[in-house]
Design an enzyme around this catalytic site. Structure first.
Site, mmCIF file in Angstrom:
data_model
loop_
_atom_site.group_PDB
_atom_site.id
_atom_site.type_symbol
_atom_site.label_atom_id
_atom_site.label_comp_id
_atom_site.label_asym_id
_atom_site.label_seq_id
_atom_site.Cartn_x
_atom_site.Cartn_y
_atom_site.Cartn_z
ATOM 1 N N GLN A 95 -5.472 -1.940 -6.875
ATOM 2 C CA GLN A 95 -5.999 -1.210 -5.793
ATOM 3 C C GLN A 95 -7.076 -0.100 -6.186
ATOM 4 O O GLN A 95 -6.006 0.741 -7.620
ATOM 5 C CB GLN A 95 -5.175 -0.580 -4.898
ATOM 6 C CG GLN A 95 -6.039 0.159 -3.537
ATOM 7 C CD GLN A 95 -4.677 0.831 -3.289
ATOM 8 O OE1 GLN A 95 -4.070 2.141 -3.013
ATOM 9 N NE2 GLN A 95 -4.668 -0.004 -2.243
ATOM 10 N N ASP A 130 0.678 -0.984 -0.284
ATOM 11 C CA ASP A 130 0.056 0.311 -0.266
ATOM 12 C C ASP A 130 0.963 1.317 0.227
ATOM 13 O O ASP A 130 0.033 2.085 -0.447
ATOM 14 C CB ASP A 130 -1.066 0.543 0.894
ATOM 15 C CG ASP A 130 -2.279 1.411 0.958
ATOM 16 O OD1 ASP A 130 -2.797 1.309 0.045
ATOM 17 O OD2 ASP A 130 -2.015 1.838 2.381
ATOM 18 N N SER A 182 -7.459 4.883 -0.033
ATOM 19 C CA SER A 182 -7.486 3.380 -0.832
ATOM 20 C C SER A 182 -9.160 3.066 -0.788
ATOM 21 O O SER A 182 -9.772 3.325 0.249
ATOM 22 C CB SER A 182 -6.563 2.694 0.222
ATOM 23 O OG SER A 182 -4.997 2.551 0.109
#
Length: 315
Positions: free
Chosen positions: A307, A233, A257
């Site tokens: 993502q 991430d 996110s």
């Protein structure tokens, strides 16, 4: 989680010997003491059957880092699965911002235990509300077809500047990027970081970095996977920002996110170098999509990541 582990995770100085000084790169804390605090952060406290509790570092920003809650949720799921079954995929949604000032409770639902596959669902809860949901699938190792895309040709990590050396190029802007934040992951940019390229406008929607845990990790397969989930991430949405010549902190970009998916293809160690090759195929409706591939140093494709992030650029 032991009392010492909780203290190490919450207190930046707790795991150091008396009188010791954290290693720094241009003022950025790093090295084994910082990595040990990440390991402690992932060592959840079991408070009831299928219920675990995690904490956040004392130096957290206004919300919990997405990689942290994803890693902790995967730990919670893995603690309810036989060791011989390895996680092969996860799918997660970030529902609400996490509050770093209070613990996070992880509730595990044992969806299915089959002959080859095990499925778990995890809900992370704060203040009585869900902040994150994760579904993870585990599988017994078995033989089958084998193929993989080759790794891109890139320079060796040792030939590239450290994160601290890259920060030297920022001047006054480096304070806006959390210069003093502890970094348990050693990151070496292959492509120029977007905080540097933004000065010359939009670039290719691609971001490549070498990464590894900044120290030695225990021999625990689940821990290595959770550290990779944490690291995944960190730079993934940079590929979206590079395409538009903007970056967090140095421009008026608001982002978070939205969801996160990972597939784990082959065994690896997160404390050895891996290339994180990220691209962004699309951005629209204040959302950006990014895809990432993790390769070991010898060229094996070990994980794939996708993502979508919320990205708002203010005038």
């Amino acid at each position: 989680m032991t009392e010492a582990a909780r203290a190490a995770a919450a207190d930046p100085g707790a795991s150091q010997a008396p009188g010791s000084v954290p290693l720094t790169l241009d003022g950025v804390p790093h090295g084994q003491p910082v990595l040990d605090r990440l390991v402690a952060l992932l060592d959840l406290e079991k408070i009831e059957e299928n219920i675990f509790r995690g904490v956040s570092p004392a130096d957290s920003s206004v919300r919990v880092f997405g990689g942290q809650v994803a890693g902790q949720a995967l730990v919670a799921a893995g603690r309810t699965v036989p060791e011989e079954r390895k996680v092969h995929s996860l799918h997660a949604y970030f529902i609400r911002p996490g509050d770093p000032r209070v613990p996070i409770v992880y509730e595990v639902d044992r969806i299915r235990d089959g002959r080859s596959f095990t499925t778990r669902r995890v809900i992370a809860v704060q203040h009585g509300k869900a902040i994150f949901s994760l579904s993870a699938s585990f599988q017994l190792i078995e033989p089958g077809m084998e193929h993989a895309e080759p790794m891109p040709q890139v320079p060796d990590p040792e030939s590239l500047p450290t994160f601290g050396e890259r920060l030297e190029q920022l001047g006054a802007d480096r304070e806006k990027l959390g210069r003093d934040r502890q970094r348990p992951i050693d990151v070496r940019y292959v492509t120029d970081p977007p905080w540097i390229t933004r000065e010359s406008g939009p670039h290719e929607a691609r971001n490549q970095v070498w990464m590894r845990a900044d120290g030695k990790l225990p021999d625990d397969d689940l821990l290595h996977v959770c550290v990779l989930a944490y690291a995944s991430d960190m730079t993934l949405l940079d590929s979206v920002l590079s395409r538009h010549g903007v970056y967090w902190g140095t421009d008026k970009v608001l982002g978070a996110s939205l969801d996160h998916a990972m597939w784990f293809h082959r065994p690896f160690r997160a404390d050895e170098w891996f290339l994180y090759d990220c691209v962004s195929p699309s951005a629209s409706n204040a959302r950006g999509l990014a895809q990432g591939r993790f390769f070991t140093r010898d060229g094996k494709l070990v994980a794939t990541v996708v993502q979508e992030g919320l990205l708002r650029v203010l005038p």
